[in-house]
Write an enzyme that holds these catalytic residues in place. Structure first.
Site, PDB file in Angstrom:
ATOM      1  N   HIS A 122       4.784   4.416  -4.024  1.00  0.00           N
ATOM      2  CA  HIS A 122       4.607   3.270  -3.137  1.00  0.00           C
ATOM      3  C   HIS A 122       4.090   3.678  -1.753  1.00  0.00           C
ATOM      4  O   HIS A 122       4.405   4.743  -1.242  1.00  0.00           O
ATOM      5  CB  HIS A 122       5.930   2.513  -2.984  1.00  0.00           C
ATOM      6  CG  HIS A 122       7.062   3.374  -2.480  1.00  0.00           C
ATOM      7  ND1 HIS A 122       7.288   3.610  -1.150  1.00  0.00           N
ATOM      8  CD2 HIS A 122       8.017   4.071  -3.152  1.00  0.00           C
ATOM      9  CE1 HIS A 122       8.348   4.384  -1.006  1.00  0.00           C
ATOM     10  NE2 HIS A 122       8.805   4.692  -2.209  1.00  0.00           N
ATOM     11  N   ASP A 123       3.268   2.814  -1.196  1.00  0.00           N
ATOM     12  CA  ASP A 123       2.779   2.925   0.184  1.00  0.00           C
ATOM     13  C   ASP A 123       1.857   4.116   0.425  1.00  0.00           C
ATOM     14  O   ASP A 123       1.566   4.451   1.574  1.00  0.00           O
ATOM     15  CB  ASP A 123       3.949   2.999   1.182  1.00  0.00           C
ATOM     16  CG  ASP A 123       4.848   1.783   1.116  1.00  0.00           C
ATOM     17  OD1 ASP A 123       4.467   0.732   1.664  1.00  0.00           O
ATOM     18  OD2 ASP A 123       5.927   1.868   0.506  1.00  0.00           O
ATOM     19  N   GLY A 140       6.140   8.840  -1.899  1.00  0.00           N
ATOM     20  CA  GLY A 140       5.894   7.623  -1.138  1.00  0.00           C
ATOM     21  C   GLY A 140       5.366   7.881   0.258  1.00  0.00           C
ATOM     22  O   GLY A 140       5.710   8.871   0.908  1.00  0.00           O
TER      23      GLY A 140
END
Length: 269
Positions: A122-123, A140
């Site tokens: 994520h991100d 992440g």
């Protein structure tokens, strides 16, 4: 040219499917997915969440893009995945949508090659023309700049930044930012030399390579420190853009915790 969708695929009617898209057997494509023209989706692929995929991408079997982030604090908000054009995602690549902790987007640029088993958490912000070999693990919030190559089995810690035209060796553990133009490897990554081959392939001049080599010797062989090395190199004549970029990245890394510039220390109350 209309899209070609296998009869066994499950494609939500609200999904936006471009011209010339091919979707293989047993795919599952959610309502908020957008597929650009001429993208090819192999069998058993899952595309979920708010996911935008550009044109001319090739997605091999068993890839999963846009599913929930592996973050225990995630609260099912409609965060996104945005992918550019001309990428190749080989078998079992996974790309998670963003958490709520930054701007809500996991990004992948253009003309990247992600080999089997690569994970993008994520991100993350993945640039363009990047090669991630088999089973790379990108934690992440990591940022990878353009023209980076990461060999198989490497693990990248969350919030790490990897600079442009760097090369990461196989099975390397990346806990700190990787400077641009450098080759690193090791169980704890260590800079080994300037990525001369990569620089030449991208048409950097002999003068660029020479000044970066000089900087590397001062920083990682003599270890005189960032500020003394900067003072010595900047005093020798016109400052080449590659040299300024290298020291800008080093300065940013020094601002964060444990050599990760994006992992900033919280201000005292």
């Amino acid at each position: 040219m209309s899209a070609s969708i296998a009869q066994t695929a499950v494609v939500d009617p609200r999904a936006q499917i471009g011209e010339g898209v091919q979707i293989g057997h047993f795919c599952v494509i959610g309502p908020n997915v957008k597929l650009g023209d001429r993208t090819r989706v192999g069998d058993h692929v899952t595309l979920d969440g708010v996911t935008s995929i550009g044109c001319d991408n090739q997605i091999f079997p068993h890839v999963s893009i846009g599913t929930n982030p592996q973050d225990v604090s995630y609260r099912n908000t409609p965060t996104r995945v945005e992918i550019g054009d001309g990428n190749v995602f080989r078998e079992q690549v996974t790309i998670n949508r963003a958490s709520e902790k930054e701007d809500g987007v996991t990004r992948v640029g253009d003309h990247n090659y992600l080999m089997t088993g690569t994970h993008i958490a994520h991100d993350c912000n993945i640039g363009s023309r990047i090669v991630l070999a088999n089973n790379c693990m990108i934690g992440g919030h990591a940022h990878i700049a353009d023209d980076v190559t990461i060999a198989g089995g490497a693990g990248v810690h969350q919030f790490v930044s990897i600079g442009t035209l760097s090369f990461v060796g196989a099975m390397t553990r990346i806990l700190q930012d990787v400077p641009p133009f450098v080759i690193v490897d090791g169980a704890d990554a260590r800079p080994r030399c300037i990525n001369t081959v990569g620089l030449k392939r991208h048409d950097y001049t002999d003068d660029d390579i020479a000044v970066l080599t000089q900087a590397f010797r001062l920083l990682y062989r003599k270890r005189i420190g960032v500020e003394p090395a900067r003072d010595q190199l900047f005093a020798t004549g016109p400052i080449r853009p590659v040299l300024r970029h290298l020291f800008d990245c080093l300065d940013n890394s020094c601002l964060g915790r444990a050599g990760r510039g994006r992992d900033r220390r919280k201000k005292a109350a």
